[in-house]
Design an enzyme around this catalytic site. Structure first.
Site, PDB file in Angstrom:
ATOM      1  N   GLN A  18      -3.914   1.168  -0.352  1.00 26.38           N
ATOM      2  CA  GLN A  18      -4.668   0.018  -0.836  1.00 26.38           C
ATOM      3  C   GLN A  18      -5.412  -0.729   0.272  1.00 26.38           C
ATOM      4  O   GLN A  18      -6.396  -1.409  -0.014  1.00 26.38           O
ATOM      5  CB  GLN A  18      -3.736  -0.931  -1.586  1.00 26.38           C
ATOM      6  N   HIS A 108       4.771   4.773  -1.785  1.00 23.43           N
ATOM      7  CA  HIS A 108       4.095   3.756  -2.606  1.00 23.43           C
ATOM      8  C   HIS A 108       2.910   4.420  -3.307  1.00 23.43           C
ATOM      9  O   HIS A 108       1.767   4.325  -2.868  1.00 23.43           O
ATOM     10  CB  HIS A 108       3.649   2.566  -1.754  1.00 23.43           C
ATOM     11  N   GLU A 153       8.376   1.146  -7.220  1.00 20.71           N
ATOM     12  CA  GLU A 153       8.082   1.251  -8.652  1.00 20.71           C
ATOM     13  C   GLU A 153       7.931   2.682  -9.151  1.00 20.71           C
ATOM     14  O   GLU A 153       6.842   3.076  -9.582  1.00 20.71           O
ATOM     15  CB  GLU A 153       6.811   0.472  -8.999  1.00 20.71           C
TER      16      GLU A 153
END
Ligand code: BGC
Length: 409
Positions: A18, A108, A153
């Site tokens: 990101q 991630h 997650e």
């Protein structure tokens, strides 16, 4: 005024794909609805020193970052790239010199292409490959890192990739694949925990855990069987399957903490989910009494409930590894931050061992399937300017006071 326990970690968070730029993984070729891609992102790869200065100005004492597997290992069983490793070591050294404790995330949402092209996490061989990566990276960073977050997650990763068609490989309704991915990640998590605890750290007592995104699923109106069913199924798949797989008795024993990412809730109405992330406008939702940022309905009281439930279920210390909001209304964001910090403080008062809070995110950044359209940053980044200048937003000042004073006035 809400005072937090001594030693509480106040941090901010980012992930490699990101913010870094120049990554070669399954997201590299993706182009979002705004034409945005992650090939340059915030250029954090070259500017991490400058970004650490931003963190110093915020007064944080912690930072959650991910290490990009695809940067370090170019083939199965390959040695870690020494130049890229040195770069991460330098970043970690700069953080520590600035008095900022790093929490390192091992996965991630992104994978090396050689993993992705061979079925990603649906392939059991990925578990072994990941174990090999962990076996190399953990000793390489043991003098610098004591806080490890294995998976970010797995619920979001597996559902967006195999149920909702939003992450590569963009599959829909592949429930079996979703299940396989969760189970493979859960096994890999357990092995990573064991390796990390065996290797230890010179930086202090090792702590390790995975991060669960806790989202509440409810109906807008009572007595709507179809909406109720959708909420139940979502809750089972997204929350309970994942927790059951990752926290089976033997696996739970491997972790020392539970990570929690919390954003809010999703409610269903007439068979559709009420969230801007699923294409509904904030204004339309507000008319229904559903108050959202540009992504999800806010539900700060739910954070208190999630914390108490996780605490009861597992009895492990908890780090809130992400919470934040995305929208251009800073007053809304400040109120949301305060309400969520209040919920955390309330849970601590009731005996939940919460050890830290990481604001998502340090910078506006590449928000996966949405490109650059969702702005979670404490700092704005001007992506139209080749220099990518950063600018603190008003919410950064509120957060700075909390970080510096260990309390919320
Ligand atoms: C993810 C982040 C993401 C954030 C906001 C979390 O689900 O871990 O990568 O940017 O939510 O959507």
């Amino acid at each position: 005024m809400w005072r937090f326990p001594q030693g509480f970690l106040w941090g901010t968070a980012t992930s490699a794909t990101q913010v870094e730029g120049q990554v070669a993984n399954e997201w590299t070729e993706f182009v979002g609805p705004d034409g945005g891609h992650c090939r340059r992102a915030c250029d954090h790869y070259h500017r991490y020193r400058e970004d650490i200065e931003l963190m110093q100005r915020l007064g944080v004492n912690a930072y959650r970052l991910s290490i990009e597997w695809s940067r370090l290992q170019s083939e199965p069983g390959g040695r870690l790239d020494p130049i890229e490793l040195r770069r991460y070591c330098d970043k970690l050294d700069c953080l520590r010199a600035a008095g900022i404790t790093p929490m390192v995330v091992l996965h991630h949402f992104s994978n090396p292409l050689w993993i992705y092209r061979t079925g990603g996490w649906t392939n059991p061989a990925t578990v072994t490959a990941f174990e090999d990566f962990v076996t190399q990276i953990v000793p390489a960073l043991r003098t610098r890192v004591r806080l490890w977050n294995t998976f970010n997650e797995p619920d979001t990763y597996a559902s967006c990739s195999y149920l909702l068609g939003e992450f590569p490989p963009f599959y829909k309704l592949r429930v079996k694949a979703f299940h396989t991915v969760i189970n493979n990640m859960a096994v890999a998590h357990q092995r990573a925990c064991e390796i990390i605890r065996r290797v230890g750290s010179d930086a202090g007592p090792v702590e390790v855990g995975f991060t669960k995104n806790w989202t509440f699923f409810n109906t807008l109106r009572p007595n709507r069987p179809w909406d109720w069913l959708l909420a139940r199924i979502s809750d089972r798949l997204f929350n309970h399957w994942v927790m059951d797989a990752f926290t089976r008795v033997d696996r739970n024993a491997a972790a020392t903490f539970q990570g929690l990412n919390y954003y809010g809730q999703v409610r269903f109405h007439n068979g559709r989910s009420l969230s801007p992330a699923r294409g509904r406008s904030r204004e339309e939702l507000a008319r229904l009494g559903v108050h959202c940022d540009d992504m999800f309905e806010r539900y700060p009281a739910g954070l208190g409930i999630a914390l108490s439930d996780l605490h009861r279920r597992q009895g492990l210390p908890i780090y809130i590894t992400e919470h934040g909001s995305a929208c251009s209304d800073e007053a809304f964001r400040v109120a949301d931050l305060r309400a969520n910090l209040r919920a955390i403080h309330g849970a601590i008062q009731q005996g939940v061992d919460v050890r830290g809070f990481f604001y998502w995110s340090l910078l506006d950044n590449f928000e996966w399937q949405f490109g650059y359209t969702k702005k979670f940053g404490l700092h704005a980044v001007d992506f139209a300017d080749p220099q990518l200048p950063r600018r603190a937003k008003p919410i950064a000042e509120i957060f700075r006071v909390a970080c510096e004073e260990n309390r919320v006035p």
